[in-house]
Design an enzyme around this catalytic site. Structure first.
Site, PDB file in Angstrom:
ATOM      1  N   ASN A   1       7.716  -7.929  -4.038  1.00 53.45           N
ATOM      2  CA  ASN A   1       7.133  -9.268  -4.189  1.00 53.45           C
ATOM      3  C   ASN A   1       7.289 -10.082  -2.901  1.00 53.45           C
ATOM      4  OD1 ASN A   1       6.618  -8.540  -6.829  1.00 53.45           O
ATOM      5  ND2 ASN A   1       8.382  -9.609  -7.671  1.00 53.45           N
TER       6      ASN A   1
ATOM      7  N   GLU B   1       7.816   2.521  -6.618  1.00 54.15           N
ATOM      8  CA  GLU B   1       8.944   1.825  -7.258  1.00 54.15           C
ATOM      9  C   GLU B   1       9.207   2.518  -8.578  1.00 54.15           C
ATOM     10  OE1 GLU B   1       8.946  -2.480  -7.584  1.00 54.15           O
ATOM     11  OE2 GLU B   1       7.828  -2.657  -5.706  1.00 54.15           O
TER      12      GLU B   1
ATOM     13  N   ASN C   1       1.266  -5.539  -2.479  1.00 57.69           N
ATOM     14  CA  ASN C   1       2.219  -5.137  -3.520  1.00 57.69           C
ATOM     15  C   ASN C   1       1.821  -5.760  -4.856  1.00 57.69           C
ATOM     16  OD1 ASN C   1       4.982  -4.157  -4.470  1.00 57.69           O
ATOM     17  ND2 ASN C   1       5.109  -6.352  -4.947  1.00 57.69           N
ATOM     18  N   GLU C   2       1.742  -4.937  -5.876  1.00 60.46           N
ATOM     19  CA  GLU C   2       1.540  -5.401  -7.263  1.00 60.46           C
ATOM     20  C   GLU C   2       0.550  -6.565  -7.348  1.00 60.46           C
ATOM     21  OE1 GLU C   2       5.376  -6.039  -9.174  1.00 60.46           O
ATOM     22  OE2 GLU C   2       5.726  -3.881  -9.286  1.00 60.46           O
TER      23      GLU C   2
END
Ligand code: AHR
Length: 502
Positions: free
Chosen positions: A73, A293, A173-174
């Site tokens: 994050n 992850e 990311n995400e």
């Protein structure tokens, strides 16, 4: 009496070459992973660069191959320029992702040089939350550019003449997560990933680019997200990411022990979706998975919504792991090895302190959590070829996944040395299992050279700074029955069995 399970192995039955990048890890600027984790200039073991030597030694023993950085994050609000140049001139910023003050004492150069000293391959993430194509181009030039442009020369001035040659890059990311800074719809992100990927490949066609898949298999848009994103950036990317964290939910330990079943279904779904997009593109390209992850993480204990608590916490998500967690981690690694044909990279999240195999005390010691051991043994002993295991044995019933095999196993083989290494987990909470290995296809000269076990009468025993060796791998017992190694696997146990075939 223990129920019986058999695995049959043959050198001809292979899944594929072992990808050593499956033993990856992850360093994020998240509380004590970097500061007082890998880096602590005042620590008695600190090297001349401020990195802890005691932690470095444990990392070398753990054996990761590739390290993802700087988030997570964190990357979605990060300006990489804040972390380069003379340290005293670097700004102190508020990291919105984890509500922390980021001093920027460690940045891209420090991380990459630390990787170089530890013989670790770096995998960098670019910010596609608050930043975009331009920042990615500049970071890529800074890191990999040959001297002779203003940006590459800045790196030279900062002390590193040679390009770092980083090959693996995560495009954000995400980005599907509503918590992500600058989160996007799949249409927005797919296009941004395509544009960023296109320009990065103009710089170097050999880069391996990872598009963000869903943040988890449980996301409402899982599947659709992967399809929509890949439809837009199929030609530019090489991998799609997957993230999975496991924990016992509502005290359901049996399902937790079978978490690898979820991982298996997760991988199968992403492969199916990626191959669907390839079919639509009339392409033979195989998009690989970057499982960048994965771990056990007690998310239910982590009050992410409680912003004031998160802000005040000096440390965050420092989970302590027990024997059962180590068996789950070992089993997740077994599943990743079994997926070596489509998972090219996997990173356990994270490396130090934050949901990590290695813990430290600021100014004090460093120790191995229980989950350190299955990772270290698998990374050390897995052989170059992953074999398809034909297993027969009892099933266990789980509330979450229905009936699953009690035994979870994978075998690896080294043709040069004749060494055969089997990793196995007994996923039952209650019942032992008698495992027989039928590897007669390798000849009749089988001998067991080592059998190591992670198990304890108390499946909830932990390691702590005071008792760092409460849980360590212990020798197991294996007998030979007509040339077939046979071992009893206690409930909640993980095993590394090394056999010589000549
Ligand atoms: O690893 C911790 C966090 O989990 C990462 O920052 C994020 O990518 C994920 O949600």
């Amino acid at each position: 009496m223990a129920a019986a399970a058999t695995i049959r192995l043959d050198p001809e039955f292979t899944i594929g070459p072992l990808r050593r990048r499956l033993f990856g890890s992850f360093v994020e600027h998240l509380r004590r992973c970097v500061y007082t984790g890998i880096y602590e200039p005042d620590h008695p073991t600190a090297d001349e660069h401020g990195f802890r030597r005691d932690v470095a030694e444990l990392i070398t023993e753990l054996g990761p191959t590739i390290i993802r950085y700087p988030g997570g994050n964190f990357v979605s609000g990060y300006d990489w320029r804040d972390g380069v140049g003379p340290v005293d001139d670097r700004p102190t910023r508020l990291d919105f992702a984890w509500n922390a003050v980021e001093p920027n004492a460690v940045g891209t150069d420090e991380f990459l040089q630390w990787c170089g000293r530890l013989h670790l391959e770096p995998m960098l993430a670019v910010n596609l939350g608050t930043a975009g194509v331009r920042e990615a181009m500049e970071l890529l030039q800074y890191v990999n550019g040959r001297p002779g442009t203003t940006i590459a020369d800045e790196r030279v001035r900062n002390g590193h003449r040679e390009p770092y040659g980083v090959r693996f890059w995560c495009l954000g990311n995400e980005m599907d997560g509503p918590w992500q800074i600058g989160s996007k719809t799949p249409q927005e992100y797919g296009r941004l990933a395509a544009e960023t990927g296109r320009v990065m490949k103009m710089f170097d066609r050999s880069l391996q680019l990872v598009a963000c898949g869903s943040s988890s298999r449980g996301m409402p848009t899982f599947g659709t997200w992967e399809r929509e994103v890949l439809e837009r950036c199929f030609d530019q990317v090489d991998l799609i990411s997957a993230h999975a964290y496991y924990e016992p939910v509502d005290g359901d330990h049996q399902s937790f022990l079978a978490s690898a079943e979820d991982l298996r279904r997760f991988i199968a779904s992403v492969v199916a979706t990626a191959d669907h997009v390839a079919a639509v593109h009339k392409s033979d390209k195989q998009i690989m998975i970057s499982f960048d992850e994965w771990n056990v993480w007690f998310r239910q204990r982590f009050a992410a919504h409680d912003v004031e608590r998160v802000k005040a916490a000096r440390d965050l998500i420092e989970d302590s792991y027990d024997v059962q967690d180590a068996v789950v981690v070992g089993s997740l690694l077994i599943e990743l090895l079994r997926s070596t044909d489509r998972v090219a990279v996997a990173c356990q999240a994270q490396l130090v302190n934050v949901i990590a195999p290695i813990m430290t005390r600021p100014g004090g010691g460093a120790w191995r959590q229980t989950i350190f051991h299955p990772f270290a043994l698998t990374a050390r002993h897995a052989k170059p070829m992953v074999l398809d295991v034909a297993a027969k044995g009892p099933m266990i019933t789980t509330d979450r996944y229905g009936a699953v095999d009690q035994l979870h196993s994978v075998a690896t083989y080294d043709e040069q040395t004749g060494e055969l290494v089997i990793f196995a987990a007994n996923r039952s909470r209650a019942d032992p299992l008698e495992l027989t290995i039928d590897a007669l296809g390798f000849g009749s000269q089988l001998t067991v050279t080592e059998h190591l076990v992670i198990n304890d009468a108390d499946p909830h025993a932990h390691n702590t700074e005071e008792t760092p060796a409460r849980i360590v791998p212990l020798p197991g017992t294996t007998r030979l029955d007509n040339g077939r190694p046979t071992a009893v696997l206690p409930p909640v146990s993980w095993h590394c069995l090394r056999l010589a075939t000549r």
